[in-house]
Design a protein around this motif. Structure first.
Motif, short mmCIF file in Angstrom:
data_model
loop_
_atom_site.label_atom_id
_atom_site.label_comp_id
_atom_site.label_asym_id
_atom_site.label_seq_id
_atom_site.Cartn_x
_atom_site.Cartn_y
_atom_site.Cartn_z
N SER A 92 0.89 -32.15 -49.91
CA SER A 92 2.33 -32.41 -49.88
C SER A 92 2.95 -32.26 -48.50
O SER A 92 4.12 -32.60 -48.32
N ARG A 126 1.70 -32.43 -61.84
CA ARG A 126 2.57 -31.73 -60.89
C ARG A 126 3.14 -30.48 -61.54
O ARG A 126 3.12 -29.40 -60.95
N GLU A 127 3.65 -30.60 -62.77
CA GLU A 127 4.23 -29.44 -63.43
C GLU A 127 3.18 -28.36 -63.67
O GLU A 127 3.46 -27.17 -63.49
N ASP A 130 2.19 -26.81 -60.18
CA ASP A 130 3.30 -26.15 -59.48
C ASP A 130 3.60 -24.80 -60.12
O ASP A 130 4.32 -23.99 -59.54
N LYS A 135 -1.23 -22.72 -59.76
CA LYS A 135 -1.50 -22.35 -58.37
C LYS A 135 -2.68 -21.38 -58.29
O LYS A 135 -3.47 -21.44 -57.36
N ARG A 148 -0.63 -30.63 -54.22
CA ARG A 148 0.13 -30.66 -55.47
C ARG A 148 -0.43 -31.73 -56.38
O ARG A 148 -1.01 -32.71 -55.94
#
Length: 177
Positions: A92, A126-127, A130, A135, A148
């Motif tokens: 990102s 992504r959700e 994130d 992570k 990401r």
């Protein structure tokens, strides 16, 4: 229109598959071909800022599926029973990260079709990645924090008839001469 050109024919006849034959595993060589297509997809300034995580381990695949379903607020398998799920991530810190990862997934979907496999782009990566738990997974896999989620490419042998394309919308193209 596209029948004489094998590349255009493949691009115009590939469809998203939402049912997979659970009795057939996907050969490593076919998965590698799909990954190679993702690696060779265009990227902004040729930075190659994408990473691919191949998930074949059923328990992890099921965990990611459940997580994905929770985000969508549904009790389904968003991966449609696909035996292989390829997570596409992008750095990102690169300004074209979403476009780079999206092109990689598109190339992978086409490569899966060329290899005789079904595939489907699955959102919500992504959700998932994130989130603190996501992570943590990336950290366990030694993937830098700037990466990401873009999406998942569900892959497997199609179960049943291969779908036909719906007619294209007549107002999709505007010519300015």
């Amino acid at each position: 229109m596209y029948e004489e050109n094998p590349v255009l024919h493949a691009l115009c006849t590939r469809r998203s598959i939402r049912q997979y034959d659970s009795s057939r595993s996907v050969e490593t060589e076919k998965i590698q071909a799909i990954l190679t297509a993702g690696q060779y997809a265009p990227t902004g300034r040729n930075r190659m800022a994408t990473k691919f995580v191949v998930v074949q381990e059923k328990s992890l695949r099921d965990k990611l599926s459940k997580w994905n379903a929770e985000i969508m607020g549904a009790e389904i398998d968003p991966f449609y029973g696909a035996p292989v799920v390829i997570l596409v991530l992008a750095d990102s810190s690169v300004h074209t990260w979403v476009e780079d990862g999206s092109l990689a997934i598109g190339a992978m979907l086409d490569a899966a079709y060329a290899e005789g496999l079904g595939s489907c782009w699955i959102h919500r990566a992504r959700e998932i990645f994130d989130s603190p738990e996501g992570k943590k997974l990336l950290q366990e896999w030694n993937i830098p924090a700037d990466y990401r989620g873009i999406g998942f490419c569900a892959v497997g042998y199609a179960k049943g008839e291969y779908p036909k394309a719906a007619p294209r919308k007549e107002d999709q193209i505007l010519w300015i001469s």
